[in-house]
Design an enzyme around this catalytic site. Structure first.
Site, PDB file in Angstrom:
ATOM      1  N   SER A 669     -10.145  -3.011   0.562  1.00 27.82           N
ATOM      2  CA  SER A 669     -10.395  -1.603   0.265  1.00 27.82           C
ATOM      3  C   SER A 669     -11.884  -1.281   0.423  1.00 27.82           C
ATOM      4  CB  SER A 669      -9.870  -1.272  -1.139  1.00 27.82           C
ATOM      5  OG  SER A 669      -9.813   0.115  -1.343  1.00 27.82           O
ATOM      6  N   ASP A 742       0.073   2.299   3.908  1.00 26.60           N
ATOM      7  CA  ASP A 742      -0.984   2.443   2.903  1.00 26.60           C
ATOM      8  C   ASP A 742      -0.904   3.827   2.254  1.00 26.60           C
ATOM      9  OD1 ASP A 742      -3.401   2.589   1.449  1.00 26.60           O
ATOM     10  OD2 ASP A 742      -4.421   1.292   2.894  1.00 26.60           O
ATOM     11  N   HIS A 776      -1.125  -0.146   0.022  1.00 29.46           N
ATOM     12  CA  HIS A 776      -2.539  -0.528  -0.098  1.00 29.46           C
ATOM     13  C   HIS A 776      -2.677  -1.964  -0.592  1.00 29.46           C
ATOM     14  CE1 HIS A 776      -6.760   0.346  -0.105  1.00 29.46           C
ATOM     15  NE2 HIS A 776      -6.882   0.026  -1.374  1.00 29.46           N
TER      16      HIS A 776
END
Length: 807
Positions: A669, A742, A776
């Site tokens: 991330s 995601d 994610h």
């Protein structure tokens, strides 16, 4: 001509291998053994610490589970066949222990192929309700703690698409459930539906709607129809015998909350119009209070569509917000209202005011207190004592107030006024206990309240329990952990009169377990659990917290692991793993919360696996980005990023452990964003791994991470911080990994795809791996094991090039 043909066919050959058609791979034995180690159960324990429920689940989902039908609407991800979140994590077994000295017993008669979730104690804590998801829907089940038996209460027609699908009545003998309405309309298959017209969005002149780049939003009328049908539910009452009676007609129920005395129920519904800009939590809503028979008492709040909040992280909407029940009263509503019209940029003496209103909610609200920062919550105590909190993100300030809820004329007193990022000065959290309503309120004994703190310091972590005299506001220490070879955490207090607290104790090679400690008797803590270490192969890995300084003198730290086959004097390749964090002062930025005695736990995204493959690992390396005074942290983001990385490499190299020409950096991330920037703006690394990141900040124009300014206010910041804009500088091998589904704000899969295309077009060594169905965070066993294989191959190829590992 022959030469031209040769190069022509060579070009075709090269192009044909630009994409690899790999099946899912598994990492080497050393890594696989750790990745597949069984999980310890999750624990639910009652307020007295007497009875425990152990919940078991598998490490991973399967790719088949992730491939089930999914609809992405209004910020939700729903399985329309089962009517529950499509990303739900399920348990598959239950054990119960009655009494602290009892034995764990497996619950019999669980459903076949159980997929269990939504566990909730009954108000009297004698039972626990939970759901089971079948192939076609969601059922309600009840666990009786004393008999250790379960029974199914409803068929699989619960609607668990939004929030909890059930709520206990106060008597613990019945539940309010959300069920699928009989008149629900068929869903529209948007893939084959014939459009009836274009989708049109409108912006009125001067009306700003500066929102984050949310994903899974509604896009058209078909999405609106599907969202409404999936959100609609009937409310019904079911008793423990399975008798069901209708309670309330179909509506889009967002939340349901019983008053502490159980006589009133506040129900919040989603209303229209829907939005294509924001998720469902910002759709219009209405909150109505009913009695337990379903009779309407009063509409207490109506909230319009929230698309255009004032600029700033601390801006809020006008009107009532944070509407909830007062925990120490039978039926009193409490809420906050902004005194700055919700605009964080307005200068005012007080930001918020808090009000209360007693049942039957027909009188005038009573003001309780005003907060200097944005109100964030209250710990209720007695008629005369309560604790309130506020915070302000821009300054990282938080204030703790003690006030008299019965007399607003008595000025609240500020107990603590501090930087919430300053963990060393954290006074702890007030201890609460379960009151006659089953709610948790301040535990006050002989005019003393109690605080439990983490006890972080430059010397380590030593949690504590303090007593505060509510008259003098002075604290005295009742207990502080003195463990130096282990780590202790205080989870909760069972009984402050007796001095009983629940603690968790662990060490480098001892799995975390729970104990009851008596802080007055100073006796050896009594074990409640005895979980064994499932990661035997790394239990003796050499591990330490190293402290070092950045070139500007800022204190940094990281957790250093040496290879399991470490030989003194030999130099090894290193993997550095990190995540940048923003601070407003260097003092807080230089603090460390890591502890070398913490259990070594290789979760799926961890780099620790590679100690088994001959790598040094510097995990959780400090990457503070500091902006003091008027300077914002991101004003010097790149400079600080590179300085952090250099300091970490220098520190480990100076210890003699590594070959500094063979160092890789990685992150997930915002850590992926960090990785790409480090490879673009330094020559410190031999390779990088970036998972699920965002690389072009012009695609997140109204702020990202902790950046409040929009693109048009700080275009140079957005440009300089975007690795995509500097793709021409990137010459270091980079492995990009991203979930194709995601759902995180800003980290669209497109971010990795376009960054890969830019790097490939400029001749950079880069590999892009898109994981099907993954969000994610990665969930399927096939995906996680393949991700570990990809990373292992990448490290072996670029940090151990003599092995000639193929990509």
């Amino acid at each position: 001509m022959k030469k031209l043909l040769f190069f022509y066919f060579l070009g075709i050959s090269i192009f044909s291998y630009a994409q690899e058609n790999l099946t899912y791979q598994k990492p080497s034995k050393e890594i696989l053994e750790l990745a597949e180690a069984p999980l310890a159960p999750s624990i639910r324990i009652d307020s007295k610490g007497e009875n425990m429920v152990f919940l078991y689940r598998s490490n991973f989902k399967s790719i088949e589970t992730l491939s089930e039908t999914e609809m992405r609407l209004g910020g939700l991800r729903i399985n329309p066949k089962t009517n529950i979140g499509s990303r739900e994590r399920y348990y598959n077994n239950i054990k119960v222990r009655v009494g602290r000295k009892g034995t764990e017993t497996t619950v019999e008669n669980l459903p076949k192929n159980p997929r269990l979730s939504n566990f909730s104690w009954s108000p009297d804590q004698s039972k626990m309700a939970f759901t089971n998801t079948t192939t076609s829907g969601v059922e309600l089940w009840i666990l009786d703690i004393n008999s250790k038996s379960v029974k199914k209460l409803t068929k699989d027609n619960l609607n668990a698409n939004i929030g909890n699908p059930f709520y206990w009545f106060k008597n613990s003998n019945a539940l309010l459930i959300k069920t699928l309405p009989d008149n629900r309309k068929d869903l529209i298959d948007t893939k084959i539906a014939v459009p009836t017209g274009p989708t049109i969005s409108v912006s009125e002149a001067g009306k700003k709607a500066q929102n984050r780049t949310y994903q899974d939003l509604l896009k058209n009328k078909a999405d609106e129809h599907n969202f409404e049908q999936l959100a609609l539910a009937d409310l019904q009452k079911v008793d423990l015998n399975g008798t069901i009676t209708p309670w309330k007609e179909s509506a889009m129920y967002r939340s349901i909350s019983f008053s502490p005395d159980g006589n009133y129920i506040m129900i919040t519904t989603i209303e229209k119009p829907f939005s294509y800009l924001v998720p469902y939590r910002r759709f219009p809503s209405k909150s109505i209070v009913y009695n337990t028979d379903g009779k309407l008492i009063k509409t207490v709040l109506e909230v319009p569509l929230i698309e255009d909040l004032p600029k700033g992280f601390m801006s809020v909407r006008k009107g009532k917000r944070n509407l909830s029940w007062r925990d120490d009263k039978p039926a009193t509503l409490v809420w906050a209202e902004a005194l700055d019209e919700g605009d964080a940029e307005k200068e005012v003496e007080f930001r918020d005011e808090v009000f209360q209103l007693d049942a039957p909610f027909t009188g005038q609200p009573t003001a309780l207190l005003k907060t200097i920062n944005r109100f964030s919550g209250i710990e209720w105590g007695t008629d005369n004592t309560a604790i309130a909190y506020d915070y302000w993100w821009n300054t990282r300030n938080t204030k703790t107030y003690i006030f008299n809820p019965s007399n607003s004329k008595i000025k609240p007193e500020i107990l603590f006024d501090r930087n919430y990022q300053d963990v060393y000065s954290n006074p702890g959290n007030f201890v609460t206990k379960r009151n006659e309503f089953g709610r948790y309120t301040l535990d006050i004994i002989k005019n003393k309240a109690y605080l439990i703190g983490d006890g972080y310091s430059a010397k380590g972590k030593f949690p504590f329990v303090d007593a505060m005299d509510l008259s003098s506001k002075k604290t005295s220490r009742l207990y502080q952990s003195n463990l130096t070879d282990k780590v202790e955490d205080i989870s909760m207090a069972f009984n402050m009169k007796k001095g009983e607290i629940l603690v968790r104790i662990e060490s480098k090679n001892e799995y975390p377990n729970y104990y009851v400690r008596n802080i007055f008797k100073r006796m050896t803590p009594v074990p409640l659990t005895q979980f064994e270490n499932p990661f035997k192969s790394i239990q003796n890995v050499k591990k330490e917290i190293i402290n070092y300084k950045r070139d500007d003198g800022l204190e940094l730290s990281g957790t250093l692991y040496l290879p399991t086959n470490y030989e003194a004097g030999k130099k090894y390749p290193m993997i550095m793993w990190a995540y940048p964090r923003e601070y407003k002062d260097k003092s807080s930025a230089g603090q460390s919360t890591s502890n070398s005695n913490e259990f070594t736990y290789p979760w799926y995204g961890s780099p620790i696996y590679w100690v088994t493959k001959g790598y040094v690992v510097l995990d959780d390396a400090s990457f503070p980005i500091v902006g003091e005074g008027d300077e914002q942290p991101n004003d010097t983001f790149i400079k600080q990023l590179v300085a952090n990385a250099k300091a970490g490499i220098d520190a480990v190299a100076n210890l003699g452990y590594i070959d500094r020409t063979k160092v890789a950096v990685g992150g997930h991330s915002y850590g992926a964003f960090m990785t790409a920037n480090l490879l673009s703006h330094s020559n410190l690394f031999a390779a990088g791994v970036a998972r699920s990141g965002a690389y072009n900040r012009t695609l997140t124009p109204f702020g990202f991470q902790s950046e409040e300014r929009n693109y048009w206010e700080a275009p140079e910041i957005y440009y300089n911080m975007s690795p995509f804009m500097h793709a021409d500088k990137m010459k270091t091998p980079l492995l990009l990994i991203h979930g194709e589904a995601d759902n995180n704000s800003g980290t669209y899969p497109l971010q990795s795809e376009r960054y890969f295309n830019a790097l490939k077009g400029l001749g950079a060594p880069v590999r892009l791996v898109m994981l099907p169905k993954e969000s994610h965070g990665y969930a399927a066993k096939e995906s996680v094991l393949h991700m570990l294989w990809e990373q292992d191959q990448w490290f072996e190829k670029h940090l151990k090039p003599s092995k000639n590992t193929e990509e």
